[in-house]
Scaffold this active site. Structure first.
Site, short mmCIF file in Angstrom:
data_model
loop_
_atom_site.label_atom_id
_atom_site.label_comp_id
_atom_site.label_asym_id
_atom_site.label_seq_id
_atom_site.Cartn_x
_atom_site.Cartn_y
_atom_site.Cartn_z
N CYS A 115 40.48 42.13 51.35
CA CYS A 115 39.72 40.82 50.98
C CYS A 115 39.05 40.32 52.15
O CYS A 115 38.45 39.43 51.76
CB CYS A 115 41.52 39.97 50.78
SG CYS A 115 42.45 40.49 49.40
N HIS A 263 38.13 32.96 50.25
CA HIS A 263 38.40 34.06 49.67
C HIS A 263 39.50 33.84 48.28
O HIS A 263 40.41 32.76 48.81
CB HIS A 263 39.25 35.19 50.42
CG HIS A 263 39.90 35.98 49.60
ND1 HIS A 263 39.36 36.89 48.48
CD2 HIS A 263 41.14 36.60 49.60
CE1 HIS A 263 40.23 37.84 48.23
NE2 HIS A 263 41.31 37.51 48.76
N ASN A 293 41.82 37.44 41.54
CA ASN A 293 41.31 37.88 43.02
C ASN A 293 40.54 38.83 42.93
O ASN A 293 41.01 40.29 42.33
CB ASN A 293 42.63 38.05 43.62
CG ASN A 293 42.36 38.78 45.36
OD1 ASN A 293 41.29 38.90 45.52
ND2 ASN A 293 43.49 38.45 46.03
#
Length: 336
Positions: A115, A263, A293
């Protein structure tokens, strides 16, 4: 000494839209449950057997970014590709991008920071440009999560979160030191590595040969494991810390932030940070509700969308921040 600036942005997501209601037909979940906990309404998944791969999506996003940058393909000096879902175990997708874009035999580097991957990749590219080694670097974040998720009740807490997609940026040399990337800030804490992990294949879990030999339908070593509450608690702390670290390094205050692009891990994390910093809605860009995501792709997709919507103007202070598996986290402070 130079600065680097983002001279071009692009993104690509598969056409196949998977809604929460679609997932509720194959596992015990529902739209209200998913939205309440994550903020996600839908995500994109590649079509099995279709043309989209981690590399091909990265190439499509890269073409858009390069065309918008005005940089010739022959002037791309280096490639940095961030992903946790490469087409092959090896080689990494960086060299495949070099091939598919028809670039010169430039170096290609793969970044495996999940991530935080795009933030780490930007930092690497920024340093290469600041030292004068390269002039134009292609940075890509691309992910295919749908091929590795467990779409049964066993895996529902994780599989509803992730989506597929790619984003790209061209970083170019900037001689005006008051513009471009001002600083990047990177951290890790391997103490908590097992809280967000895929154990196999590898020495930490099980090799492919072990999985095939056992043929155990209950083997979960190759599936993502996430301690959601623990990750959330650490994320909100580290997000705050690394954003403040970046601002302090440049003598800036929270009030100087014109746009924060976090993010896209969980809408509740973004909202927590927004409320803590007392940022208005127009100063934080989120799109997790539409894409889920997308790990290393989430920041470049969101940043590209924000740019396309004219949400940042010349001279704005733009902050990127990420937290994820590792644990790793980081921030980027940009004077647009």
């Amino acid at each position: 000494m130079y600065h680097s600036k983002i001279s071009g942005l692009g993104y690509y997501v598969p056409e196949n839209v998977v809604t929460n209601d679609d997932l509720s037909k194959i596992m015990d979940t529902n739209d209200a449950w998913i939205q309440e906990r994550t903020g996600i309404r839908e995500r994109r998944h590649i079509v099995k057997g279709g043309e989209d791969t981690t590399t091909s999506m990265g190439v499509k996003a890269a073409r858009i970014a390069i065309d918008r940058s005005g940089v010739a393909y022959d002037d791309i000096d280096f490639v940095v590709f961030a992903t946790l879902s490469p087409d092959y175990y090896f080689p990494g997708p960086g060299v495949l991008v070099q091939r598919d874009l028809g670039l010169k035999t430039v170096g290609a580097l793969d970044v495996r920071n999940q991530c935080s991957g795009f933030v780490y990749a930007l930092s690497v590219a920024d340093q290469y440009i600041k030292t004068g080694m390269y002039k134009n670097i292609l940075v890509i974040g691309s992910e295919v999560h749908s091929a590795g998720m467990d779409f049964t009740d066993r895996g529902r807490s994780v599989s509803v979160i992730f989506g597929d997609g790619a984003g790209a940026a061209v970083l170019s040399r900037e001689e005006d030191l008051s513009r471009g990337i001002l600083s990047t800030h990177l951290h890790s804490e391997g103490l908590h590595a097992e809280e967000l992990i895929v154990k196999a294949p590898g020495m930490g879990g099980r090799w492919v040969s072990d999985i095939l030999a056992d043929n155990d339908p209950n083997d979960e070593s190759y599936l993502p494991h996430m301690n959601g509450q623990f990750v959330f608690k650490n994320a909100v702390v580290r997000f705050s810390e690394v954003i403040m670290e970046g601002l302090a390094a440049n003598n800036l205050q929270v009030s100087d932030i014109d746009l924060l692009v976090p993010h896209q891990a969980n809408l509740r994390i973004s909202q927590f940070i927004q409320q803590k910093f007392k940022l208005t809605d127009d100063k934080v860009y989120n799109n997790i509700e539409r894409y889920g995501n997308t790990t290393a792709a989430s920041i470049p997709i969101a940043l590209t969308e924000a740019w396309e919507k004219n949400l940042m103007k010349e001279g704005d202070t733009v902050v990127l921040a990420a937290f994820g598996s590792g644990f790793t986290w980081g921030s980027v402070i940009i004077k647009w």
